[in-house]
Each structure stands twice: as structure tokens, then as C-alpha cells.
Design an enzyme around this catalytic site. Structure first.
Site, PDB file in Angstrom:
ATOM      1  N   GLU A 283       0.493  -0.975  -0.199  1.00 27.35           N
ATOM      2  CA  GLU A 283      -0.306   0.381   0.048  1.00 27.35           C
ATOM      3  C   GLU A 283       1.354   1.019  -0.413  1.00 27.35           C
ATOM      4  O   GLU A 283       0.469   2.322  -1.101  1.00 27.35           O
ATOM      5  CB  GLU A 283      -1.080  -0.093   0.931  1.00 27.35           C
ATOM      6  CG  GLU A 283      -2.448   0.306   1.025  1.00 27.35           C
ATOM      7  CD  GLU A 283      -3.368   0.709   2.371  1.00 27.35           C
ATOM      8  OE1 GLU A 283      -3.559  -1.043   1.582  1.00 27.35           O
ATOM      9  OE2 GLU A 283      -3.682   0.823   3.073  1.00 27.35           O
ATOM     10  N   HIS A 304       6.914 -26.908  -1.714  1.00 27.62           N
ATOM     11  CA  HIS A 304       6.491 -27.722  -1.713  1.00 27.62           C
ATOM     12  C   HIS A 304       5.149 -27.638  -2.745  1.00 27.62           C
ATOM     13  O   HIS A 304       4.318 -28.318  -3.073  1.00 27.62           O
ATOM     14  CB  HIS A 304       6.251 -28.836  -0.971  1.00 27.62           C
ATOM     15  CG  HIS A 304       7.171 -29.840  -0.144  1.00 27.62           C
ATOM     16  ND1 HIS A 304       7.758 -30.754  -0.057  1.00 27.62           N
ATOM     17  CD2 HIS A 304       7.978 -29.089   0.685  1.00 27.62           C
ATOM     18  CE1 HIS A 304       8.480 -31.058   0.624  1.00 27.62           C
ATOM     19  NE2 HIS A 304       9.193 -30.020   0.827  1.00 27.62           N
ATOM     20  N   LYS A 418     -13.894   1.079  -2.946  1.00 24.65           N
ATOM     21  CA  LYS A 418     -15.245   1.510  -2.084  1.00 24.65           C
ATOM     22  C   LYS A 418     -16.243   2.466  -3.049  1.00 24.65           C
ATOM     23  O   LYS A 418     -17.345   2.541  -2.716  1.00 24.65           O
ATOM     24  CB  LYS A 418     -14.445   2.634  -1.024  1.00 24.65           C
ATOM     25  CG  LYS A 418     -13.775   1.824  -0.332  1.00 24.65           C
ATOM     26  CD  LYS A 418     -13.182   2.607   1.021  1.00 24.65           C
ATOM     27  CE  LYS A 418     -12.411   1.894   1.701  1.00 24.65           C
ATOM     28  NZ  LYS A 418     -11.963   2.934   2.685  1.00 24.65           N
TER      29      LYS A 418
END
Ligand code: PA5
Length: 430
Positions: A283, A304, A418
Site C-alpha cells: 500500500e 512443496h 469503495k
């Protein structure tokens, strides 16, 4: 002191290339220290680490003691920078299974998603339990924690009555502004402060992190001593500063085609620390069409799964491996007379020893495969080490983002989703 080892960095790069970054690192660190860079009204995190308890710390400790006495469960409500830090700290120190140890209240996290299943699961866990909540939101308007807050507040009021419920609601928010501050004032909840000049992802060393940590049994004074020591140790303007080395190395690698940084650790309890780091760097740096993509991996488990890609996939990544000094208490591998599993060649060896060989083997394989590795070497996992690590990454992030030429302290891109969501939800004004 924490140490950054860049001896496994080279993939066609030389030490001279790194040293050539000195002027840039110096300028970036100076911008931060002098408060002259972009976003300089959000530098309060630089002053959070302290050697002695403040009034706020004492109030946090008192509240934590009361919560530990009267609550079987403590629900921490928050998202992003108001969530990842406390979770990272609690899991690293108390382990991933901290809720099963019976030491102190169980800690659950809410308000960091919009999942009906997750919510209903939490409600079932809270049934018949004495619980308290800590609502953490700087703006006080973030949708996910606001929805969880409304419901948890009702649950508490139904269970204890409106007056008694107030003793179980703790609010961490801006000292003056926002809906949550207003709610806390009107309802008379105990409040803790997120300083106005500290952004969410840099707030872990404020009440945002400290109250949940103290409830979980962490020694927050020790943690702050670690952070304060790191702040003093890292106040140097040279490559002796580990934050300089880390910031310079990652910028150099980025400029040379490594677009992904994989933060790796051999401790499963580091998972949320890696998440906290991912938000911090993602961010802070990811803007203006730039930035390393911060990815995470848990070794040896992910050797793995991601191991194949790391070894032989596109050569566009480097690793930052966080190593902790081994624990003092050892675990040995036992002898088995039948040796059906063929493991007797390890008889008497400690698990640490095996882990160290896995680390060394992986380091050699990945560097041979063209993956540069930056090593961050920390002391044994404890509150002090954690404080040091938090400050180290925050400082490195500030320096690194200024080197990249971006404002580390804003997040304009987060608003886009948003806005769409509010429009779709019919929120007034959208
Ligand atoms: O780092 C940040 O600023 C963000 O991740 C915020 O912490 C997050 O969006 C939550 O915001 P608030 O604390 O206002 O609810």
C-alpha cells in the site's frame, strides 16, 4: 541488533552497483528524517517507540488486565492497518494455536471481511462466552468493521444490558474526528488514540497494536524497548544501517528486472507478520504505475508448492528471507530400533539442525537458479525482537518508497473499489 546480509544478492550485479545507490538512500532517509518528503504530515510513527511506559501504555495495561479477568473471548474489530499488526504480533509470539492454550482470553478477529459464513461462525463461538470487544478504526467509517461493530454492540447489550456492555467495549480511533469517536463519546466507552499523524499501516506500535497484544499476554513494554532500540540503532546515515541495505537492495533488484519480492520465513507463526509486511510495502509503494509486488511464502511448506516456480519459473523475483536465532529449548530426533522410516541417520540431531540444513540447501538452490536472496537475521523470537522488526520494516519502507519516488503514506487507489461498492449499495452521496 538485526542484521541484513546481502552476500547472496548477486545475479549479474556487483557490490559497486549497490554502493552506487548510496546517494539515493541518503537522500530518501534525509527526506524522512527532516520531514520534507511527500506525505510528511504522517510521520508520527517515527516517534511512537519509547523506552518507558507512557500514560497511554499504563491505561492500555489496566484495560488489558480487566479484560483478561472478565472475558473468555476478546474480539478485535478492524481491517487493513487496523487489523494486521495486532494479529501478526499475537501469532508470532503466542503461536498460531494461541486460542487453544488456555492462557488468557481467546482472541478472535472480526470486521476484516464481508463473509456471512465467517460472521455466523464467530457468533456461534461467542455464544455462552463472556466477551469484550476492541473496535479499531481511524476513520471510523470503514464498512467492514462498522457492520461488525453494530452487531457486536447489540450482542453485548442484549447479554449484559446497555450499562454493563459499556464496560466491555473499547474503542481505538482518532482523538477528535470520525463517527467512532462520536459514538464512543456519546456512549461513554473507554477510548485509545490513533495519533492523527500516524497512518493505519504504520500504527502497530500505537494502541492499535498494543491493546490486543497486552490482552494476549505480550509484554508491550519489552516490545517498545525493542522498537526504541531499533530506532536509535537505525538512526545512522550509512550502509551500516540495516534499513539502508534492505531499501537499497530491493530498489536495485527492482530496477534490474526483479518485479516480485517474496518474503519467506521458516516459522509458521510468521504468517501474519508476512501479511502485515505485505500491506506495509504494497500500500505504501504500489502507486504511480510502480512497485515491487510483495508476495509471501512459508518455508518449508511452500517449497512443496511454490518451490518449483521459484527455482525454474520466470526469473522475475527475489527472496527476502527472515531468519530468527534458534530457540534455546531444543527438540531432538529419537532413535527407533526398527528404523522403518529410514530416519536413524538423523538420530540425536536437533530439529533446528535439520531446519538449518533445509535453509542452507534452499539458499544454494535458489541462488544457483538465479534468485537473489536478501537475508534479514533477527534474534530469537520474543517481544523485544518483534518491536525491533516492526520498526526496521517501517523505516525501510519509508526510505524505500522515497527512493522509488512515491508518497509512502497515502492510498488513493483503495478508494476506487469503495466508491463502486457504495454506489451499488445505494449509500447516500454515491
Ligand atoms: O493503512 C491504511 O491506512 C489502511 O489499511 C487502513 O488501516 C484501513 O483501510 C482501515 O481504515 P480505518 O482504520 O480508517 O478503518
Amino acid at each position: 541488533m538485526l542484521n541484513v546480509d546481502i552476500s547472496n544478492l548477486w545475479d549479474g550485479l556487483t557490490l559497486q552497483d549497490l554502493l552506487a545507490k548510496e546517494k539515493d538512500v541518503f537522500a530518501a532517509h534525509k527526506l524522512l528524517k527532516d520531514g520534507k518528503g511527500a506525505g510528511n504530515d504522517f510521520l508520527g510513527w517515527l516517534n511512537l517507540p519509547v523506552f518507558e511506559d507512557t500514560d497511554e501504555m499504563r491505561r492500555i495495561k489496566n484495560a488489558a488486565r480487566r479484560i483478561r479477568e472478565n472475558s473468555e473471548v476478546f474480539v478485535v474489530v478492524g481491517i487493513g492497518g487496523s487489523y494486521l499488526g495486532p494479529r501478526a504480533a499475537i501469532e508470532l509470539i503466542q503461536g498460531q494455536n494461541h486460542n487453544l492454550t488456555g492462557k488468557g482470553p481467546q482472541i478472535f478477529f472480526a470486521g476484516n471481511n464481508l463473509s456471512t459464513r465467517a460472521w455466523q461462525e464467530l457468533c456461534a463461538l461467542l455464544e455462552d462466552k463472556d466477551f469484550s470487544i476492541n473496535i479499531i478504526s481511524k476513520s471510523g467509517t470503514t464498512t467492514e468493521p462498522a457492520i461488525a461493530t453494530r452487531a457486536l454492540k447489540w450482542m453485548l447489550e442484549r447479554k449484559y444490558g446497555a450499562e454493563k456492555a459499556k464496560e466491555r467495549i473499547f474503542v481505538t480511533t482518532d482523538p477528535v474526528k470520525g463517527a467512532l469517536r462520536q459514538m464512543a463519546t456519546e456512549e461513554g466507552y473507554e477510548t485509545f488514540v490513533i495519533p492523527p499523524d500516524v497512518g493505519g499501516r504504520f500504527s502497530v506500535l500505537s494502541a492499535v497494536g498494543l491493546l490486543p497484544m497486552a490482552v494476549a499476554g505480550l509484554d508491550i513494554t519489552e516490545l517498545m524497548i525493542g522498537a526504541a532500540q531499533a530506532r536509535r540503532d537505525m538512526d545512522i546515515f550509512s550502509f551500516e544501517n540495516p534499513a539502508w541495505l534492505y531499501a537499497a537492495a530491493r530498489n536495485l533488484l527492482y530496477a534490474n528486472g526483479k518485479k516480485i519480492e517474496l518474503l519467506c520465513c521458516y516459522e509458521p507463526s510468521f504468517k501474519y507478520m508476512a501479511g502485515w509486511w505485505q500491506q506495509l510495502f504494497g500500500e505504501s509503494e504500489g502507486k504511480d504505475g510502480k512497485a515491487l509486488f510483495p508476495a509471501t511464502a512459508e518455508f518449508t511448506a511452500d517449497l512443496h508448492s511454490l518451490g518449483q516456480l521459484i527455482q525454474q519459473g520466470e526469473r522475475n523475483l527475489f527472496e527476502t528471507v527472515v531468519r530468527f536465532a534458534p530457540t534455546r529449548k531444543k527438540t531432538q530426533i529419537e532413535m527407533d530400533w526398527k528404523n522403518l522410516d529410514g530416519l536413524n541417520y538423523l538420530e540425536g540431531k536437533t530439529l533446528d539442525f535439520v531446519e538449518e540444513q533445509a535453509f542452507l540447501g534452499t539458499l544454494a538452490a535458489h541462488t544457483d537458479g538465479g534468485v537473489p536472496v536478501v537475508l534479514v537475521q533477527a534474534d530469537e523470537i520474543c517481544d523485544r525482537t518483534l518491536g525491533e522488526l516492526f520498526f526496521f520494516f517501517e523505516l525501510s519502507c519509508g526510505i524505500s518508497a522515497y527512493m522509488l519516488g512515491v508518497n509512502p503514506f497515502n492510498q488513493p487507489g483503495v478508494e476506487f473499489y469503495k466508491r463502486n461498492m457504495f454506489h451499488l449499495l445505494g449509500k447516500p452521496g454515491y
